[in-house]
Design an enzyme around this catalytic site. Sequence first.
Site, short mmCIF file in Angstrom:
data_model
loop_
_atom_site.label_atom_id
_atom_site.label_comp_id
_atom_site.label_asym_id
_atom_site.label_seq_id
_atom_site.Cartn_x
_atom_site.Cartn_y
_atom_site.Cartn_z
N LYS A 156 2.62 -7.63 5.16
CA LYS A 156 2.05 -6.42 4.55
C LYS A 156 3.16 -5.39 4.45
O LYS A 156 4.04 -5.32 5.32
CB LYS A 156 0.93 -5.86 5.44
CG LYS A 156 0.15 -4.73 4.78
CD LYS A 156 -0.90 -5.29 3.84
CE LYS A 156 -1.54 -4.23 2.96
NZ LYS A 156 -2.50 -4.82 2.03
N LYS A 179 -24.45 1.36 -12.53
CA LYS A 179 -24.25 -0.03 -12.06
C LYS A 179 -25.57 -0.65 -11.59
O LYS A 179 -25.85 -1.80 -11.88
CB LYS A 179 -23.20 -0.06 -10.96
CG LYS A 179 -21.82 0.26 -11.53
CD LYS A 179 -20.74 0.08 -10.52
CE LYS A 179 -19.39 0.31 -11.19
NZ LYS A 179 -18.31 0.52 -10.26
N ASP A 181 -1.98 -3.08 -3.85
CA ASP A 181 -3.02 -2.58 -2.95
C ASP A 181 -3.23 -1.08 -3.24
O ASP A 181 -2.84 -0.61 -4.32
CB ASP A 181 -2.60 -2.85 -1.48
CG ASP A 181 -3.74 -2.68 -0.49
OD1 ASP A 181 -4.90 -2.83 -0.88
OD2 ASP A 181 -3.47 -2.37 0.68
N ARG A 226 0.86 -1.19 0.00
CA ARG A 226 0.00 0.00 0.00
C ARG A 226 0.89 1.24 0.00
O ARG A 226 1.83 1.29 0.79
CB ARG A 226 -0.84 -0.07 1.27
CG ARG A 226 -1.76 1.07 1.51
CD ARG A 226 -2.68 0.77 2.69
NE ARG A 226 -3.68 -0.23 2.35
CZ ARG A 226 -4.76 -0.48 3.09
NH1 ARG A 226 -4.95 0.18 4.20
NH2 ARG A 226 -5.64 -1.38 2.72
N LEU A 273 -21.96 -2.80 -6.37
CA LEU A 273 -22.08 -3.65 -7.56
C LEU A 273 -20.85 -3.50 -8.44
O LEU A 273 -20.94 -3.35 -9.65
CB LEU A 273 -23.35 -3.28 -8.33
CG LEU A 273 -24.64 -3.39 -7.50
CD1 LEU A 273 -25.82 -2.82 -8.26
CD2 LEU A 273 -24.91 -4.84 -7.11
P1 NAD Z 1 -15.07 -2.23 -6.76
O1 NAD Z 1 -14.36 -0.97 -6.50
O2 NAD Z 1 -15.09 -2.80 -8.14
O3 NAD Z 1 -16.62 -2.08 -6.31
C1 NAD Z 1 -17.06 -1.39 -5.19
C2 NAD Z 1 -18.44 -0.83 -5.52
O4 NAD Z 1 -19.01 -0.27 -4.35
C3 NAD Z 1 -18.41 0.27 -6.57
O5 NAD Z 1 -19.33 -0.04 -7.59
C4 NAD Z 1 -18.81 1.53 -5.79
O6 NAD Z 1 -19.50 2.45 -6.59
C5 NAD Z 1 -19.68 0.92 -4.71
N1 NAD Z 1 -19.88 1.75 -3.53
C6 NAD Z 1 -19.00 2.58 -2.92
N2 NAD Z 1 -19.57 3.14 -1.84
C7 NAD Z 1 -20.83 2.65 -1.77
C8 NAD Z 1 -21.91 2.85 -0.86
N3 NAD Z 1 -21.84 3.67 0.19
N4 NAD Z 1 -23.05 2.15 -1.09
C9 NAD Z 1 -23.18 1.32 -2.15
N5 NAD Z 1 -22.19 1.11 -3.04
C10 NAD Z 1 -21.03 1.76 -2.84
O7 NAD Z 1 -14.50 -3.28 -5.71
P2 NAD Z 1 -14.58 -4.87 -5.79
O8 NAD Z 1 -13.37 -5.40 -6.43
O9 NAD Z 1 -15.91 -5.28 -6.29
O10 NAD Z 1 -14.45 -5.22 -4.23
C11 NAD Z 1 -15.53 -4.98 -3.37
C12 NAD Z 1 -15.05 -5.12 -1.92
O11 NAD Z 1 -14.53 -6.43 -1.72
C13 NAD Z 1 -13.92 -4.17 -1.51
O12 NAD Z 1 -14.09 -3.84 -0.16
C14 NAD Z 1 -12.68 -5.00 -1.70
O13 NAD Z 1 -11.63 -4.56 -0.86
C15 NAD Z 1 -13.17 -6.36 -1.27
N6 NAD Z 1 -12.44 -7.49 -1.85
C16 NAD Z 1 -12.35 -7.59 -3.20
C17 NAD Z 1 -11.65 -8.67 -3.74
C18 NAD Z 1 -11.55 -8.83 -5.24
O14 NAD Z 1 -11.21 -9.92 -5.68
N7 NAD Z 1 -11.82 -7.81 -6.04
C19 NAD Z 1 -11.06 -9.62 -2.92
C20 NAD Z 1 -11.19 -9.51 -1.53
C21 NAD Z 1 -11.88 -8.41 -1.01
#
Ligand code: NAD
Length: 353
Positions: A80, A204, A114, A44, A177
């Site tokens: 980390k 979305k 990250d 990070r 989403l």
């Molecule tokens: P992403 O950024 O693609 O999607 C996040 C979505 O949440 C976006 O569409 C955003 O507009 C929406 N959002 C933000 N604030 C919001 C709110 N207050 N209410 C409703 N929607 C809101 O992220 P992602 O890759 O889909 O990951 C989602 C979560 O899962 C994150 O917290 C990420 O750290 C975690 N995560 C993701 C992965 C992965 O493989 N991508 C793995 C482990 C954990």
Amino acid sequence: MLLFETVREMGHEQVIFCHGKNPDIQAIIAIHNTSLGPAMGATRLFPYINEEAALKDALRLSRGMTYKAACANIPAGGGKAVIIANPENKTDELLRAYGRFIESLNGRFITGQDVNITPKDVRTINQETKYVVGVSEKSGGPAPITALGVFLGIKAAVESRWQTKGLAGLKVAVQGLGNVGKNLCRHLHEHNIKLYVSDVDPAKTAEVKQLFGATVVEPHEIYALDVDIFAPCALGGMLNSETIPLLKAAIIAGAANNQLGDEQIHSHMLDQKGIIYCPDYVINAGGLINVYNEMIGYDEEKAFQQVHNIYDTLLAIFYIAKQQQITTNDAAKQLAENRIMKAKHNTSKQVAA
Ligand code: NAD
């Protein structure tokens, strides 16, 4: 902060302070535990308000990675790294200097992407070290596998709560989403689950409404819906003292990292409301499973097989929690610590033999 006392209490093996003048670099690599394998943890880059804040982040997140890998049954430990810098000051020289520090650890720490580190940055770091993952993105990204893991976690929680494998007719609220949330909606829709969704991006929600017939609600309305399951897939900290009292769902099962505002306080609040909480680092381990498999040579079948372990692991966690009258969060930690202890025990037996 009492440095050595904090590190000892949190159980870290090693903390490395990386610094240099040309380029000017300040980074901290925290290696929490390598009993199960090399410490894995993304890097990070962040303009922390002070050095203590940076250190705290590295220590907390590396310990989380140890539990995550252990629960996922991945032969990896927890680590980390944080680079203390403003994203505007990120240069290739800085990233390469950082890469040389990683290389000097000779594989004890393996890193990836990250906050404020892009796939391009990962490739720059890779010019100096091979101990970095996500360089080629052979798998097409971690989101589909993470979403599958969350879906399997939902199945485990439903089975534990209602002693049924049937999902049809259940109501699930999905918050966020993005890459994971949309993929999760697809799985749920395929199993005839009624979807309620929210996102701050109207494009979305419109897409998911059109694809899966979801009912769209405003972001603030998602918590109080009369649904069976709430799936937080947006940002961290969404389960807190303001939102938990609103919840009507019986199960929390979503992908977001650090869902609980305060791990202890809010896991107990959920428990007292009789809500089954799927610990975030267990149910969203698909991302780690994905990078681990990229590291060892990506085999889709193997990666998807490993993600199926999330289902069994969660059933084991619910069982421990019920038997010992503890929160699922504490049960997950106990399961992880037992796996680590077993690995340590086996290693010392091998050394003695
Ligand atoms: P992403 O950024 O693609 O999607 C996040 C979505 O949440 C976006 O569409 C955003 O507009 C929406 N959002 C933000 N604030 C919001 C709110 N207050 N209410 C409703 N929607 C809101 O992220 P992602 O890759 O889909 O990951 C989602 C979560 O899962 C994150 O917290 C990420 O750290 C975690 N995560 C993701 C992965 C992965 O493989 N991508 C793995 C482990 C954990």
